[in-house]
Scaffold this motif. Sequence first.
Motif, mmCIF file in Angstrom:
data_model
loop_
_atom_site.group_PDB
_atom_site.id
_atom_site.type_symbol
_atom_site.label_atom_id
_atom_site.label_comp_id
_atom_site.label_asym_id
_atom_site.label_seq_id
_atom_site.Cartn_x
_atom_site.Cartn_y
_atom_site.Cartn_z
ATOM 1 N N TYR A 30 -12.309 -4.165 -9.508
ATOM 2 C CA TYR A 30 -11.675 -3.612 -10.380
ATOM 3 C C TYR A 30 -13.059 -3.743 -11.625
ATOM 4 O O TYR A 30 -13.975 -4.390 -11.904
ATOM 5 N N LEU A 31 -12.310 -2.884 -12.854
ATOM 6 C CA LEU A 31 -13.281 -2.210 -13.907
ATOM 7 C C LEU A 31 -12.966 -4.278 -14.853
ATOM 8 O O LEU A 31 -13.781 -4.414 -15.822
ATOM 9 N N TYR A 58 0.125 -11.083 -14.413
ATOM 10 C CA TYR A 58 1.497 -10.748 -14.371
ATOM 11 C C TYR A 58 2.364 -10.976 -12.914
ATOM 12 O O TYR A 58 3.873 -11.742 -12.317
ATOM 13 N N GLN A 59 1.843 -10.442 -11.216
ATOM 14 C CA GLN A 59 3.052 -11.059 -10.383
ATOM 15 C C GLN A 59 2.888 -12.421 -9.722
ATOM 16 O O GLN A 59 3.532 -12.565 -9.271
ATOM 17 N N LEU A 108 -6.956 -4.529 -14.516
ATOM 18 C CA LEU A 108 -6.316 -3.543 -13.976
ATOM 19 C C LEU A 108 -6.808 -4.305 -12.665
ATOM 20 O O LEU A 108 -7.866 -3.421 -11.453
ATOM 21 N N SER A 109 -6.537 -5.378 -12.191
ATOM 22 C CA SER A 109 -7.259 -5.801 -10.777
ATOM 23 C C SER A 109 -6.226 -5.862 -9.693
ATOM 24 O O SER A 109 -6.746 -5.777 -8.568
ATOM 25 N N VAL A 110 -5.044 -5.348 -9.985
ATOM 26 C CA VAL A 110 -4.176 -5.497 -8.339
ATOM 27 C C VAL A 110 -3.622 -4.114 -8.451
ATOM 28 O O VAL A 110 -3.365 -3.443 -9.612
ATOM 29 N N MET A 111 -2.430 -3.669 -7.446
ATOM 30 C CA MET A 111 -1.622 -2.771 -7.310
ATOM 31 C C MET A 111 -0.430 -3.396 -7.945
ATOM 32 O O MET A 111 -0.264 -4.644 -7.208
ATOM 33 N N ARG A 112 0.044 -2.494 -8.314
ATOM 34 C CA ARG A 112 1.919 -3.377 -8.251
ATOM 35 C C ARG A 112 2.653 -3.439 -7.583
ATOM 36 O O ARG A 112 2.583 -2.904 -6.963
ATOM 37 N N GLN A 113 3.309 -4.566 -7.651
ATOM 38 C CA GLN A 113 4.714 -4.921 -6.289
ATOM 39 C C GLN A 113 5.662 -4.672 -7.029
ATOM 40 O O GLN A 113 6.921 -4.221 -6.403
ATOM 41 N N ASN A 162 2.977 6.080 -14.864
ATOM 42 C CA ASN A 162 2.303 4.279 -15.477
ATOM 43 C C ASN A 162 1.166 4.316 -14.559
ATOM 44 O O ASN A 162 1.681 4.983 -13.673
ATOM 45 N N ASN A 163 0.322 3.312 -15.207
ATOM 46 C CA ASN A 163 -0.785 3.473 -14.024
ATOM 47 C C ASN A 163 -0.017 2.493 -12.632
ATOM 48 O O ASN A 163 0.289 1.380 -12.693
ATOM 49 N N SER A 164 -0.828 2.072 -11.845
ATOM 50 C CA SER A 164 -0.615 2.107 -10.093
ATOM 51 C C SER A 164 -1.257 0.600 -9.806
ATOM 52 O O SER A 164 -0.645 -0.367 -9.758
ATOM 53 N N LEU A 165 -2.166 0.240 -11.289
ATOM 54 C CA LEU A 165 -2.727 -0.423 -11.663
ATOM 55 C C LEU A 165 -2.810 -1.354 -12.561
ATOM 56 O O LEU A 165 -2.276 -1.556 -13.706
#
Length: 809
Positions: free
Chosen positions: A555-556, A537-538, A560-565, A529-532
């Motif tokens: 970010y586009l 969610y978080q 897809l605005s943050v890196m996943r935690q 999966n994508n890391s963005l």
Amino acid sequence: MKISYKWLKDLIEINENPEEIGKLLTATGLEVEAIEEIESVKGGLQGVVVGQVLTCEKHPEADRLSLTTVDVGGENPLSIVCGAPNVAAGQKVIVATVGAALYPTGSEQPLVLKKSKIRGALSEGMICAEDELGMGTSHDGILVLNTDAANGTPASEYFGISSDYLIEIGLTPNRADAASHFGVARDLKAVLNRPVTLPSVAGFAVANQDLSIPVEVRNQEASPRFTGLTISGIHVGESPDWLKQRLQTIGIRTINNIVDITNYVCHELGQPMHAYDAAKIKGGKVIVTTLAEGTPFVTLDGVERKLSATDLMVCNAGDGTTPEPMCIAGVFGGATSGVSSETTSIFLESAYFSPAWVRKTAQRFSLKTDSSFRFERGTDPNMPLFALKRAALLIQEIAGGQVSSDIVDIYPESIEDFRVEMKYRNIDRLIGKTLDKELIKSILSNLDIQVENDTDVTFTAIVPPYRVDVQREADVIEEILRIYGFGQVELSESMSSEFLSDFPVNDPEKLRLRASELLAGNGFNEMINNSLTKAEYQQSLGDSLFGEPVKILNYLSEDLSVMRQTLLFSGLEVIAHNVNRRQRDLKLFEFGKTYHQTGDKYVEKERLSLFLTGNIQQESWTEKSREVTFHDLAAFVNQVLASLKIREVEKQEADKTIFKSGLTLFANKKPVVTLGLLNAAVTKKLDIKAPVYFADFDWEYLLRQYSAAVEYREVPKFPEVRRDLSIVVNKKITFEELKQIAYRTERQLLRSVNVFDVYEGANLEGKKSYSISFILQDEQQTLTDKVIDKSMQRLISAYEKEFEAVIRK
């Protein structure tokens, strides 16, 4: 590799029996795998003698049988019933006496002679035919001898029956120098300090120049040395018995005297050879070269093979423009150029071919011959000329003829000896014992390794080129040690080493592959999966995640605005995608990285996630479908941990923000896995209505904890004992707490604790009943009832004290 004991004795004086020779060779590194007695006639004709027919009369009860009396050198003649039509009084014959074991031609089972009655007449042996003795195929009648040999002479003596011993050696790839009787004799020379005697070639002479065949080597890299000569006036036929027996002893099929001699020299000296019918060498010239890609060539086995442009070939001049192949150099001969019964003159080849070239060709064609076996490991570049003369003399002795050309020896660049600089200090250090310098030089001399520039500290070892595996100081020291004897190096009172063991570094990719294969084998599918991900969610999990999210500056989209935690939401997106397409029974896993920020520091972590939803078991005519449970997930988690050798874990209740119910597992006080049933509030964000079970591994930490070392403990010799307890406790008390108390209370004998029944009901308000089994074992002795009862009483007391438990009788 197969070695003849008798053949070996021709090269070096041997007083030891084959078993003793086998032990000596094994000690030097030529491991003897088997020793077998080989007889020229199976059974050795024991109990078979020369006899004389004294009388011969027709059997009164059978027209085709004769009653004979035969003198076999005993006090009284033997009465023998014989069915052969050619038996007659006065004949000298071969008689198998009672008790003799014969191996008729084509039979593996012995025929044991017994005293018997045939049609009422006593028979005390058998007058033998050729096939009954195992010496041929004829059964036209008995063997009638023309001899003055005394009656009773053993048949083995009369026929010159011989026996030999086959010594089978498991030759390692580095010991190409020992791939012959001469090579094995060299090792015995070094161990026994006895000289090796090669057959003399002093009688070699060129008779005339009537059949000179020039040789052109166009590829010196592939063929550093090529020698040859011609022999005219030969007679191709069957080999003499001694030659056939030598080859048959080591499992070589005899063909004709010329081919047999080339095979003989190959196994005697380790130098492969090839003989060509001189009349079939077109243009009267031999050319050693490569041919065009795809050139067809029919080999001795009748198979047409397409040549590569890197296959070295021995060719003739062909039509004068393009050479015509006759042999795959060092590998396999051709179907049309070999020696046949019509051959009267030959060109005899003895060469040194490049190991790399031969190896590539042999592997490409999947051809493993005696020749390629030796060439691809490295033969002796100094042997071709001697072997050529040896073979030429044998051919003249056995097949007649005369050498009718000068020797062709194309050897433009000599292959030099290896020069290895040595230090006596290093010899002592690596062997672990100080050896006398004269002993070291004596061993090296017996191994054909010369010593130059010798001082008290150093010397130069001059290693012959046939020892392709001895090119470094450590290699020379190994040669000294294997001849001196590993068993002669005493162990010191305190063991030590001058080097650190090479502890293997854990390979993250291999461990990851191991876990992936384990999960895939259990029906899981891998996700990437994508890391963005979405920030919302978080944010919904608040403080349950590590650190602060890493935001994307340009970010586009909001999605897809943050890196996943966490790997949680990317996995749930995959589940939602599949459920929406009516794929509801899912087992998924993902290796991926998570990201967070702590102050000015950015942190990247490797994690593993597992997801289960839907049915764990599909319906069939034998079973109903079954939904996933927490214990299904726990079983998979435990398998992954076990593959990483994590078995002892502590458990705590998982964070309620993410999990409706779940556990966090700790190893070395560090949380390594969190698993359980996800809260509906979490799955609802992706419109997933079915229960989803999720496990989150700290993969990075688990990799650091993994050790490749294997722990071993002796299997206990004494039996284990099982005892069960039914305990009623407060319903809030977990089995994990009960288990920990048990291990703390009985540290010596308790091996395992398991719950096999849990009961809750109206009659146990606020309470819960556990049925628990305990496995007890003493590794030093058999447990007695007294010791077992004492241990169980301690456990009962601990439960009553800690949990106010009631023990159900």
